[in-house]
Motif scaffolding. Structure first.
Motif, PDB file in Angstrom:
ATOM      1  N   ILE A   1      36.096 -13.007  14.271  1.00 43.65           N
ATOM      2  CA  ILE A   1      35.460 -12.005  13.392  1.00 43.65           C
ATOM      3  C   ILE A   1      34.186 -12.906  12.673  1.00 43.65           C
ATOM      4  O   ILE A   1      33.128 -12.393  12.686  1.00 43.65           O
ATOM      5  CB  ILE A   1      36.223 -11.805  12.127  1.00 43.65           C
ATOM      6  N   ARG A   2      34.236 -14.211  12.320  1.00 44.58           N
ATOM      7  CA  ARG A   2      33.171 -14.924  11.926  1.00 44.58           C
ATOM      8  C   ARG A   2      32.115 -14.730  12.971  1.00 44.58           C
ATOM      9  O   ARG A   2      30.733 -15.004  12.882  1.00 44.58           O
ATOM     10  CB  ARG A   2      33.583 -16.432  11.779  1.00 44.58           C
ATOM     11  N   GLY A   3      32.590 -14.839  14.606  1.00 45.79           N
ATOM     12  CA  GLY A   3      31.407 -14.777  15.332  1.00 45.79           C
ATOM     13  C   GLY A   3      30.801 -13.445  15.327  1.00 45.79           C
ATOM     14  O   GLY A   3      29.578 -13.557  15.561  1.00 45.79           O
ATOM     15  N   LEU A   4      31.519 -12.509  15.389  1.00 45.51           N
ATOM     16  CA  LEU A   4      30.896 -11.166  15.275  1.00 45.51           C
ATOM     17  C   LEU A   4      30.080 -10.934  13.937  1.00 45.51           C
ATOM     18  O   LEU A   4      29.100 -10.346  14.021  1.00 45.51           O
ATOM     19  CB  LEU A   4      32.142  -9.966  15.076  1.00 45.51           C
ATOM     20  N   VAL A   5      30.676 -11.412  12.650  1.00 41.14           N
ATOM     21  CA  VAL A   5      29.562 -11.447  11.843  1.00 41.14           C
ATOM     22  C   VAL A   5      28.385 -12.554  11.843  1.00 41.14           C
ATOM     23  O   VAL A   5      27.314 -11.857  11.727  1.00 41.14           O
ATOM     24  CB  VAL A   5      30.358 -12.191  10.413  1.00 41.14           C
TER      25      VAL A   5
ATOM     26  N   VAL B   1      24.524 -10.547  11.456  1.00 48.88           N
ATOM     27  CA  VAL B   1      23.601 -11.086  10.658  1.00 48.88           C
ATOM     28  C   VAL B   1      22.384 -11.548  11.322  1.00 48.88           C
ATOM     29  O   VAL B   1      21.203 -11.178  10.979  1.00 48.88           O
ATOM     30  CB  VAL B   1      24.235 -12.155   9.802  1.00 48.88           C
ATOM     31  N   THR B   2      22.379 -12.185  12.442  1.00 46.34           N
ATOM     32  CA  THR B   2      21.484 -12.608  13.326  1.00 46.34           C
ATOM     33  C   THR B   2      20.650 -11.219  13.491  1.00 46.34           C
ATOM     34  O   THR B   2      19.209 -11.363  13.441  1.00 46.34           O
ATOM     35  CB  THR B   2      21.886 -13.296  14.652  1.00 46.34           C
ATOM     36  N   GLN B   3      21.469 -10.368  14.270  1.00 48.73           N
ATOM     37  CA  GLN B   3      20.422  -8.994  14.402  1.00 48.73           C
ATOM     38  C   GLN B   3      19.954  -8.284  13.238  1.00 48.73           C
ATOM     39  O   GLN B   3      18.529  -7.970  13.431  1.00 48.73           O
ATOM     40  CB  GLN B   3      21.537  -8.126  14.889  1.00 48.73           C
ATOM     41  N   GLU B   4      20.281  -8.554  12.057  1.00 44.68           N
ATOM     42  CA  GLU B   4      19.757  -7.970  10.810  1.00 44.68           C
ATOM     43  C   GLU B   4      18.727  -8.813  10.469  1.00 44.68           C
ATOM     44  O   GLU B   4      17.374  -8.226  10.106  1.00 44.68           O
ATOM     45  CB  GLU B   4      20.823  -7.670   9.672  1.00 44.68           C
ATOM     46  N   ILE B   5      18.775  -9.913  10.648  1.00 46.20           N
ATOM     47  CA  ILE B   5      17.321 -10.926  10.293  1.00 46.20           C
ATOM     48  C   ILE B   5      16.489 -10.648  11.176  1.00 46.20           C
ATOM     49  O   ILE B   5      15.511 -10.544  10.605  1.00 46.20           O
ATOM     50  CB  ILE B   5      17.942 -12.249  10.248  1.00 46.20           C
TER      51      ILE B   5
END
Length: 306
Positions: free
Chosen positions: A69-73, A77-81
Motif C-alpha cells: 500500500i505504501r508503494g501504491l501511495v 503521490v508522484t503522479q499527483e505531484i
C-alpha cells in the motif's frame, strides 16, 4: 415519482448540471488565495486508500500488505505531484491530447445525464411509433438453384438455362434428373433464411432483387447473377416486416436513451457555443496543395469533418 421524472427530462436541468460542472472545473483551475496556499499539500483519505487496494485486487492479486500500500501511495503521490507541476508550467495548454481527453469527458457528462432519465412505457411506445422503420426485419428466402456458367457456355448461357427450364417443368428439385442439370457452383446450391443483403453480397444486387419477387414451388428463371445464369426453386419467402413493440422493447429503450443523449449534447453545445465568438480566416483562400507530412509525424489524433 412521475413528477421527478418530468423534472429530470427538463432541458433546463441539463444546462444546470453542465453549468455546475463547468463552474466546479473553473473553481478547481482558479483557486482562491487560501486555496493557493495549499497547492503544495496532497491529502489522501481512507477512501483513496481503499480505492488503491481495490485497484490492486482487481488485477487478480491477493490482499495488499502495508508495504505494498505504501508503494501504491508513493506512485499516486508522484503522479499527483507531476500533474500539478505540469499544470503550473502550463504544459496542459495547447496540448491536443489533453484537449481531446477533456472534450471526451464533457461528452461523457452528457451521456451520464441521459442515463439518469428513466423513460415511462408511454415514452418508449411513442418513441417506437416514430422510429419503427429502424427496427424493420428483412425478408428471408429459402431456395435452391441450378447454375449455368458463362465461362463454359459463353454468350449462349441464358439460352442453355432456358432450354433446361423447359425440361424441368413439373419435376421435384430432389429428383435425380434435376441433379444432373447445371454446372458446378463454387458456393452453395441450397440457401436457407437468406436475406436480401446477404444475397446481394454473394450473387450481386440484380440477382437479389429478382430473387425476392419469384413465386414459390416451381422452377423459374433464368435469373442473372455476377457469375452467370441460374434456375431457381423457391421453397419459401418470408416478407420483411416491422416487429411489434414487445419484440424489440429492450432495443427501444437503448434507442430512446441514445436519442436523449444526442439531444442533450446538441442543446448543451448550442447553448455553450452561443457564449463564444469564433474567428476563422477565409477557408476558400487557404492553399493546402503544397503541404507535406514530415516522416514519422503522428499526433495519434482522429480528424473528422461533420
Amino acid at each position: 415519482m412521475s413528477g421527478w421524472r418530468r423534472v429530470l427530462r427538463e432541458p433546463l436541468l441539463h444546462f444546470l448540471v453542465v453549468g455546475a460542472v463547468l463552474f466546479g472545473a473553473y473553481h478547481l483551475l482558479t483557486p482562491s488565495q487560501e486555496e493557493a496556499a495549499n497547492t503544495h499539500q496532497i491529502v489522501l483519505t481512507k477512501d483513496d486508500l481503499r480505492q488503491l487496494a481495490i485497484s490492486w485486487l482487481a488485477q487478480g492479486r491477493s490482499s495488499p500488505t502495508p508495504e505494498q500500500i505504501r508503494g501504491l501511495v508513493d506512485q499516486k503521490v508522484t503522479q499527483e505531484i507531476l500533474f500539478r507541476e505540469a499544470v503550473a508550467l502550463g504544459l496542459d495548454r495547447d496540448d491536443e491530447v489533453v484537449k481531446r481527453r477533456l472534450a471526451q469527458k464533457m461528452d461523457f457528462l452528457a451521456s451520464d445525464v441521459a442515463s439518469m432519465q428513466e423513460p415511462t412505457d408511454a415514452d418508449l411506445k411513442a418513441w417506437f411509433d416514430k422510429n419503427a422503420e429502424t427496427f424493420a426485419l428483412p425478408a428471408h428466402a429459402t431456395f435452391r438453384h441450378l447454375y449455368f456458367s458463362t465461362d463454359k457456355h459463353g454468350r449462349g448461357t441464358e439460352g442453355v438455362a432456358a432450354a433446361a427450364l423447359a425440361l424441368l417443368g413439373g419435376k421435384s428439385p430432389d429428383s435425380s434428373e434435376v441433379a444432373a442439370v447445371g454446372d458446378p457452383f463454387m458456393f452453395q446450391n441450397h440457401y436457407g433464411d437468406a436475406t436480401p443483403d446477404q444475397m446481394a453480397k454473394e450473387f450481386g444486387p440484380e440477382f437479389s432483387k429478382a430473387l425476392f419477387q419469384l413465386p414459390a414451388g416451381k422452377w423459374v428463371g433464368p435469373v442473372k447473377s455476377g457469375y452467370g445464369w441460374h434456375l431457381v426453386w423457391i421453397d419459401s419467402i418470408e416478407p420483411g416486416r416491422i416487429p411489434t413493440y414487445a419484440e424489440v422493447m429492450p432495443n427501444v429503450k437503448a434507442g430512446w436513451v441514445r436519442d436523449q443523449y444526442q439531444e442533450i449534447k446538441r442543446t448543451s453545445l448550442e447553448e455553450t457555443r452561443s457564449r463564444y465568438s469564433v474567428i476563422v480566416p477565409p477557408i476558400e483562400a487557404a492553399d493546402f496543395q503544397d503541404l507535406q507530412v514530415p516522416p514519422g509525424y503522428n499526433l495519434g489524433l482522429e480528424v473528422s469533418a461533420q
